[in-house]
Write a protein that holds these residues in place. Structure first.
Motif: not given
Lengths: 184, 172
Positions: B61-68, B142-144, B150-153, B169-172
């Protein structure tokens, strides 16, 4: 209890153990292959078969953090984890194709050390064969040309021509005569 | 005959050169993620420090920034201020999540206490989450989008601009 029933119970037990392993009491759940490639389609492997097959598959998968090394040959933690996962999947009954698909889904064809015969990769397989075939054609063509080559037309003329060979050189002939003691 | 052979030779050589050009021009460590456009692999991992189990699905329900990332990775140090500052500035609009890549929990805790702790950082069991996401090194982000796709890496340390572009991109 019939043998079939025993096998079914064993598989159910294995599935339950797997489910417990994937989700611990704290609710920790790591991404699982079933999410991506479905349920296992093969027979669970154990013992030497499991070790051998793990090694085979590990030799075909590229270590993503290394420079062109298979996970079978890399000592990195990433490769060790991937190899461990290959072993675990084989033990659960996943087939080689399913395991390749699982890793390919995450890493793409980058992870396969042997490129697939599709798209641009087709060139990797086809070009060396074409180059070899072309080489063979050239060699045979050359051999054929040599076999067909006509006899030199001026062979007779060459024999009749003034001798350039040392035996026929008049100066050398005189020297030989002198050496032999023939002064006539 | 000779002309035909020459022509075939030229075609084969040209094709080989094309393959080499594209192959050698690539970063050998770069991985084109086949996951882009797909639903992000689900997981529920233990958070560093609190020990709470965090399920990725809770952020649907909200964009996620997943950082390894990892403490032994110098470029991760470089991007840490960018990530924490952005996470604080966007607040609840975007969820930032860190996933520890081949590191000790104690080192992570020390690092975050020293350099700022703005979002949950999770412990990856035997690197399985990293493998499922096709991580080939750190930092990798990764941008969800809101639906969990997943919309971008992004590979490597992100500048504020890199983060902004991908976040858009993730917020579109």
């Amino acid at each position: 209890m019939s043998r079939r029933m025993a096998v079914i119970l064993m598989l159910l037990g294995l599935a339950a153990i797997t489910a417990i392993a994937q989700q611990d009491p704290q609710g920790v759940k790591v991404p699982d292959a079933e999410q991506f490639v479905g349920k296992p389609k093969g027979t669970p492997l154990t013992g030497d078969d499991l070790t051998r097959k793990t090694q085979d598959i590990a030799a075909s998968l590229r270590c993503p953090v290394c420079q062109g090394l298979a996970i079978a040959d890399s000592p990195s933690e990433m490769a060790t984890n991937m190899k461990g996962q290959v072993r675990e999947l084989l033990a659960r009954g996943y087939t080689q194709e399913q395991i390749f698909s699982y890793f390919e889904r995450s890493y793409g064809q980058f992870v396969l050390l042997k490129p697939k015969f599709q798209g641009v990769n087709t060139l990797v397989w086809v070009l060396p064969v074409l180059a070899l075939a072309l080489g063979v054609i050239i060699v045979f063509a050359k051999i054929r040309n040599l076999e067909k080559a006509p006899e030199p037309k001026n062979a007779a003329a060459e024999s009749a021509a003034p001798a350039e060979t040392p035996e026929e050189d008049p100066y050398l002939a005189r020297v030989r005569k002198l050496v032999k003691g023939d002064n006539s | 005959m000779n002309r035909t052979v020459l022509l075939i030779g030229i075609v084969i050589t040209a094709a080989l050169l094309v393959v080499l050009y594209f192959g050698l021009g690539k970063d050998p460590q770069h991985i084109d993620s086949p996951l882009i456009g797909r639903l992000a692999p689900s997981f529920a991992l233990k958070a560093v420090g609190s020990g709470e189990t965090i399920d990725l699905a809770r952020y649907r329900g909200k964009p996620v920034v997943l950082n390894f990332w990892a403490t032994w990775c110098r470029p991760c140090w470089e991007e840490h201020p960018t990530l924490t500052a952005t996470a604080k500035s966007v607040g609840d609009q975007v969820q930032f999540v860190g996933v520890v890549f081949q590191d000790d929990e104690s080192k992570i805790v020390d690092f975050l206490r020293e350099r700022g702790w703005a979002y949950p950082t999770l412990v990856d069991e035997k690197g399985k989450t990293a493998i499922a996401y096709g991580v080939g090194g750190v930092p990798e982000t990764f941008f969800l989008d809101r639906k969990g796709n997943i919309v971008a890496k992004f590979e490597g340390p992100m500048s504020p601009q890199d983060l902004e572009v991908n976040l858009a991109k993730a917020m579109k």
